[in-house]
Scaffold this motif. Structure first.
Motif, mmCIF file in Angstrom:
data_model
loop_
_atom_site.group_PDB
_atom_site.id
_atom_site.type_symbol
_atom_site.label_atom_id
_atom_site.label_comp_id
_atom_site.label_asym_id
_atom_site.label_seq_id
_atom_site.Cartn_x
_atom_site.Cartn_y
_atom_site.Cartn_z
ATOM 1 N N ILE A 122 -17.593 38.133 -84.093
ATOM 2 C CA ILE A 122 -16.772 37.075 -83.509
ATOM 3 C C ILE A 122 -17.377 35.714 -83.795
ATOM 4 O O ILE A 122 -16.683 34.740 -84.100
ATOM 5 C CB ILE A 122 -16.622 37.300 -81.988
ATOM 6 N N ALA A 123 -18.710 35.643 -83.697
ATOM 7 C CA ALA A 123 -19.373 34.361 -83.894
ATOM 8 C C ALA A 123 -19.277 33.863 -85.323
ATOM 9 O O ALA A 123 -19.548 32.698 -85.601
ATOM 10 C CB ALA A 123 -20.849 34.488 -83.497
ATOM 11 N N GLN A 124 -18.833 34.753 -86.232
ATOM 12 C CA GLN A 124 -18.786 34.378 -87.642
ATOM 13 C C GLN A 124 -17.373 34.125 -88.135
ATOM 14 O O GLN A 124 -17.167 33.921 -89.337
ATOM 15 C CB GLN A 124 -19.438 35.504 -88.483
ATOM 16 N N ARG A 125 -16.373 34.199 -87.278
ATOM 17 C CA ARG A 125 -15.008 33.960 -87.715
ATOM 18 C C ARG A 125 -14.278 33.093 -86.698
ATOM 19 O O ARG A 125 -14.760 32.900 -85.574
ATOM 20 C CB ARG A 125 -14.263 35.284 -87.911
ATOM 21 N N GLY A 126 -13.143 32.644 -87.055
ATOM 22 C CA GLY A 126 -12.380 31.758 -86.199
ATOM 23 C C GLY A 126 -11.861 32.452 -84.969
ATOM 24 O O GLY A 126 -11.186 33.482 -85.067
ATOM 25 N N THR A 127 -12.147 31.937 -83.813
ATOM 26 C CA THR A 127 -11.672 32.489 -82.546
ATOM 27 C C THR A 127 -11.329 31.335 -81.625
ATOM 28 O O THR A 127 -11.664 30.175 -81.883
ATOM 29 C CB THR A 127 -12.754 33.364 -81.877
ATOM 30 N N ARG A 128 -10.685 31.692 -80.538
ATOM 31 C CA ARG A 128 -10.415 30.725 -79.478
ATOM 32 C C ARG A 128 -11.234 31.152 -78.274
ATOM 33 O O ARG A 128 -11.221 32.325 -77.890
ATOM 34 C CB ARG A 128 -8.925 30.685 -79.130
ATOM 35 N N SER A 129 -11.912 30.213 -77.643
ATOM 36 C CA SER A 129 -12.792 30.562 -76.518
ATOM 37 C C SER A 129 -12.925 29.384 -75.587
ATOM 38 O O SER A 129 -12.516 28.255 -75.902
ATOM 39 C CB SER A 129 -14.181 30.996 -77.021
ATOM 40 N N SER A 130 -13.530 29.644 -74.437
ATOM 41 C CA SER A 130 -13.793 28.593 -73.460
ATOM 42 C C SER A 130 -14.770 27.588 -74.051
ATOM 43 O O SER A 130 -15.661 27.942 -74.834
ATOM 44 C CB SER A 130 -14.389 29.195 -72.181
ATOM 45 N N PRO A 131 -14.620 26.310 -73.727
ATOM 46 C CA PRO A 131 -15.513 25.294 -74.289
ATOM 47 C C PRO A 131 -16.957 25.510 -73.831
ATOM 48 O O PRO A 131 -17.220 25.861 -72.688
ATOM 49 C CB PRO A 131 -14.937 23.986 -73.747
ATOM 50 N N GLY A 132 -17.890 25.299 -74.773
ATOM 51 C CA GLY A 132 -19.312 25.424 -74.468
ATOM 52 C C GLY A 132 -19.836 26.843 -74.457
ATOM 53 O O GLY A 132 -21.027 27.061 -74.188
ATOM 54 N N LEU A 133 -18.997 27.824 -74.737
ATOM 55 C CA LEU A 133 -19.430 29.216 -74.714
ATOM 56 C C LEU A 133 -19.920 29.635 -76.095
ATOM 57 O O LEU A 133 -19.271 29.358 -77.107
ATOM 58 C CB LEU A 133 -18.280 30.126 -74.272
ATOM 59 N N ASP A 134 -21.083 30.309 -76.124
ATOM 60 C CA ASP A 134 -21.567 30.910 -77.368
ATOM 61 C C ASP A 134 -20.866 32.247 -77.522
ATOM 62 O O ASP A 134 -21.096 33.183 -76.755
ATOM 63 C CB ASP A 134 -23.083 31.111 -77.297
ATOM 64 N N THR A 135 -19.952 32.330 -78.524
ATOM 65 C CA THR A 135 -19.173 33.558 -78.696
ATOM 66 C C THR A 135 -20.051 34.752 -79.058
ATOM 67 O O THR A 135 -19.609 35.898 -78.970
ATOM 68 C CB THR A 135 -18.106 33.354 -79.767
ATOM 69 N N GLY A 136 -21.297 34.479 -79.460
ATOM 70 C CA GLY A 136 -22.212 35.595 -79.703
ATOM 71 C C GLY A 136 -22.617 36.305 -78.430
ATOM 72 O O GLY A 136 -23.344 37.294 -78.489
ATOM 73 N N THR A 161 -24.609 29.378 -73.091
ATOM 74 C CA THR A 161 -23.763 28.190 -73.232
ATOM 75 C C THR A 161 -24.417 27.228 -74.209
ATOM 76 O O THR A 161 -25.648 27.185 -74.341
ATOM 77 C CB THR A 161 -23.575 27.501 -71.865
ATOM 78 N N LEU A 162 -23.564 26.450 -74.898
ATOM 79 C CA LEU A 162 -24.022 25.503 -75.926
ATOM 80 C C LEU A 162 -23.531 24.107 -75.593
ATOM 81 O O LEU A 162 -22.510 23.940 -74.910
ATOM 82 C CB LEU A 162 -23.507 25.923 -77.305
ATOM 83 N N ASP A 163 -24.289 23.118 -76.088
ATOM 84 C CA ASP A 163 -23.803 21.751 -75.947
ATOM 85 C C ASP A 163 -22.954 21.393 -77.152
ATOM 86 O O ASP A 163 -22.685 22.240 -78.021
ATOM 87 C CB ASP A 163 -24.968 20.779 -75.769
ATOM 88 N N SER A 164 -22.509 20.129 -77.214
ATOM 89 C CA SER A 164 -21.627 19.705 -78.305
ATOM 90 C C SER A 164 -22.286 19.791 -79.669
ATOM 91 O O SER A 164 -21.617 19.938 -80.689
ATOM 92 C CB SER A 164 -21.153 18.268 -78.043
ATOM 93 N N ALA A 165 -23.620 19.754 -79.690
ATOM 94 C CA ALA A 165 -24.334 19.826 -80.971
ATOM 95 C C ALA A 165 -24.663 21.265 -81.345
ATOM 96 O O ALA A 165 -25.285 21.500 -82.390
ATOM 97 C CB ALA A 165 -25.618 19.011 -80.896
#
Length: 540
Positions: A122-136, A161-165
Motif C-alpha cells: 500500500i505504501a508503494q502505490r496510490g491510495t487514499r488515506s487519512s491525512p498524516g497517516l503512514d500507510t505502512g 503518523t507523519l508530518d508534511s515533510a
C-alpha cells in the motif's frame, strides 16, 4: 572466617555476619521473597486478564464500528446511478466522509484497491488515506489476506503518523480492521482499512499496573512489619536465653530468665531456670567434692612424708647391711629399697598433681634451647636404655631452638616421654627411639618416636589419663608411677603448649610437645608433624 570474607569490604562483611547470626532477619527476608513471588504471580495474572479483557472489548467495538462504516458505504454506493463511470470521483465520495468521521472519532482509514491491480505494498502505490497517516502501518499479513475477496478481518499493528515533510512524528499500538466494498463505477473490489489506536486501553492498563504495584509494595511492607513483630515475640526470649546461657557458661551461676505469662515460651523459661538451678547445685557439689579430694591428696601426701622418712632410714640401714644377711633377707632388703624409691617418686608426683588441681602451679620461665634439653635428657636416660637394649638418637638442627619456658618442667616432660618410649620399646628389633627437635618463627617442638606396641584407636586421648596403661600386663621397668604423662600434659598446658600422641598397633607411637616462642602466645601450627613420615597408610 574464610579468606573470601576477609577480602570483602567491612560493610559487606558486617552485613553477612548479621545475616548468619540473625534468624529474625532470615525469616523476614524469606517471607518477603515468598510474598513477593506470590504477589508478583498474582499481579501478573491480573494484568494479563485485564489486558486481555480490555483488548477483547476494544476489538469487538472496533470490528462493530468497521462493519457499520462498511454498511454505510455500501448504502451510499447502492444509491449511485449505474451510468456514473467516474471511479476516481466515486472513490472520493466513498472515502472522504469516512475520513472526516475518523478525525472526530479518533480513527484513521486507508482505501486500497481494486484487488488484482497494483499488487505491491500500500505504501508503494496510490491510495487514499487519512491525512498524516503512514500507510505502512497496515501490516503485510493483512494486505496479503485481502489480495482476494475475503470477509472482514483484523489484527494488531503499530500506527505511525507523519508530518508534511514525511518525517515520522509518533507511533502507538493499535488495531487495524480490513473490510471490502465494490465500487459501482468500475465494478472493482476495494479494501477499507480502519486503524483504531489503543491509547485509552494503554492508559487504563498503565493505571491498573501502577495501582497493583502500589498495592504490592504496601502489602510487602505490611507483611515485613507483621513478620518482624511476630518473629520478635519468639526471637526476643531466645536471645535472652542465649545471653543468660553465656553468663552461666562464664561462671555466673546465679543468672536466671525472667518468666512472664503462661505460654510455651514462659514454660520454656521455667524449664531453663530449673535446669540452671540443678546445674548450679551439681556444680557446687562437684566443686566441693573436688576440693575435698584435692585436700585429701595433699594431706595424705604430706602426712606420708614423715613415716616414709622413718621407713627410708630403716631401709637404708638394712640395705647397707645386706651383705651380712642370708640370701633371702638380702634380696628382701634390695626389693624394699627399690619400692621405697618408687613410693617416694609417687608421693612427689601426687604432690605435683595436687598443685595442678589446686591451680597453685607457677612457672619460672626463661629462654631455653630445646636442642640442649633433648641431649641432656637422652644422656640421663641412657643407662635405662642400655638396660633395655634400646638405642636413643637425637635429630636436631645445628642452630638453637629457643622457647620461653620453665626448664625444670620441660625437662621433666621430655624425660617422661623418653622413659615411656623405653618402657614400651620392643627389644631385639634393632630399631632406635628417635627424638627430633625443630622450630620456626612461632613455635618449637620435640617429638619422641618409638617402635613398640603402639596405640589402638581412641587410645591417643586415653594415654594422658592418670594411671592408664596401654598394656596392663607390661611391667614398668623405669619405676614409673602412672602419673608421668598426666603431669606432662599439665606442664604443657601451663606453658600454653600442646602435648599430643599418635600410634597404631604394631607400628609404635609418637608423642609431640609443641611450645610457643613466648609463654601462652597463641599456637596455630607445630613445626613437626604428629604422624611420622615412616607411618604406613591405613588399610581401607
Amino acid at each position: 572466617m574464610s579468606r573470601l570474607a576477609l577480602g570483602m569490604p567491612p560493610g559487606l562483611r558486617r552485613g553477612l555476619t548479621f545475616w548468619r547470626r540473625s534468624i529474625q532477619a532470615r525469616v523476614v527476608a524469606s517471607t518477603l521473597v515468598l510474598s513477593a513471588t506470590v504477589v508478583g504471580g498474582v499481579g501478573w495474572f491480573l494484568l494479563q486478564q485485564t489486558r486481555e479483557g480490555l483488548l477483547d472489548q476494544r476489538v469487538d467495538a472496533v470490528v462493530a464500528e468497521a462493519d457499520t462504516e462498511r454498511a454505510d458505504a455500501e448504502t451510499r454506493l447502492g444509491s449511485v446511478p449505474g451510468t456514473d463511470v467516474d471511479a476516481t470521483a466515486q472513490q472520493a465520495e466513498l472515502i472522504d466522509p469516512i475520513i472526516q468521521r475518523g478525525l472526530t472519532r479518533g480513527f484513521a482509514v486507508v482505501l486500497a484497491g481494486p484487488i488484482g491491480e497494483n499488487t505491491g505494498r500500500i505504501a508503494q502505490r496510490g491510495t487514499r488515506s487519512s491525512p498524516g497517516l503512514d500507510t505502512g502501518s497496515v501490516p503485510t499479513s493483512l494486505e496479503s489476506h485481502f489480495q482476494e475477496p475475503a470477509a472482514t478481518a483484523w489484527t494488531y499493528t503499530t500506527i505511525r503518523t507523519l508530518d508534511s515533510a514525511g518525517t515520522e512524528l509518533s507511533e502507538e499500538p493499535g488495531i487495524v480492521v480490513g473490510t471490502q466494498v465494490t465500487l459501482v463505477a468500475d465494478g472493482g473490489t476495494y479494501t477499507l482499512y480502519f486503524l483504531f489506536p489503543l491509547d485509552e486501553q494503554q492508559e487504563t492498563l498503565a493505571l491498573v499496573t501502577r495501582a497493583l504495584l502500589t498495592a504490592a509494595v504496601l502489602l510487602l511492607v505490611l507483611v515485613a512489619g507483621v513478620t518482624w513483630l511476630v518473629t520478635r515475640q519468639v526471637v526476643t526470649p531466645i536471645r535472652m536465653a542465649r545471653r543468660v546461657a553465656e553468663r552461666l557458661a562464664a561462671g555466673r551461676l546465679q543468672e536466671r530468665l525472667r518468666v512472664t505469662g503462661e505460654d510455651d515460651l514462659a514454660r520454656l523459661a521455667t524449664s531453663f531456670n530449673q535446669m540452671a538451678s540443678n546445674l548450679q547445685r551439681q556444680i557446687r557439689q562437684l566443686e566441693e567434692l573436688s576440693r575435698v579430694q584435692h585436700r585429701f591428696v595433699s594431706d595424705v601426701s604430706h602426712e606420708l612424708r614423715t613415716p616414709l622418712t622413718t621407713v627410708r632410714m630403716a631401709g637404708d640401714v638394712l640395705y647397707d647391711a645386706r651383705d651380712d644377711f642370708d640370701a633371702v633377707s638380702s634380696r628382701a632388703a634390695e626389693l624394699l629399697q627399690t619400692e621405697l624409691d618408687r613410693f617416694e617418686t609417687l608421693l612427689v608426683d601426687l604432690l605435683e598433681i595436687s598443685r595442678f588441681d589446686a591451680g597453685a602451679a607457677v612457672l619460672d620461665a626463661e629462654d631455653i634451647n630445646l636442642v640442649d634439653v633433648a641431649h641432656r635428657v637422652v644422656e640421663a636416660t641412657r643407662p635405662l636404655a642400655e638396660q633395655r637394649d634400646v638405642g636413643v638418637v637425637v635429630r636436631a638442627p645445628d642452630h638453637p631452638c629457643l622457647a620461653e619456658a620453665d626448664a625444670r618442667r620441660i625437662e621433666r616432660v621430655v624425660r617422661n616421654l623418653i622413659t615411656n618410649a623405653i618402657d614400651h620399646a620392643e627389644t631385639g628389633r634393632g630399631e632406635e627411639i628417635v627424638v627430633q627437635v625443630a622450630g620456626d618463627d612461632h613455635a618449637a617442638a620435640i617429638t619422641v618416636r618409638d617402635f613398640g606396641i603402639g596405640l589402638g584407636p581412641g587410645e591417643s586421648a586415653l594415654v594422658f589419663n592418670r594411671f592408664w596403661r596401654a598394656d596392663p600386663a607390661r611391667a614398668r621397668t623405669s619405676g614409673g608411677t602412672g602419673l608421668g604423662l598426666s603431669i606432662s600434659l599439665e606442664d604443657s598446658h601451663l606453658h600454653g603448649g600442646w602435648l599430643q600422641a599418635w600410634g597404631r598397633p604394631g607400628e609404635g607411637a609418637q608423642f609431640r610437645l609443641t611450645l610457643p616462642r613466648r609463654v601462652n602466645a597463641p599456637l596455630r601450627r607445630s613445626p613437626l608433624p604428629l604422624v611420622p613420615a615412616d607411618a604406613k597408610e591405613p588399610v581401607t
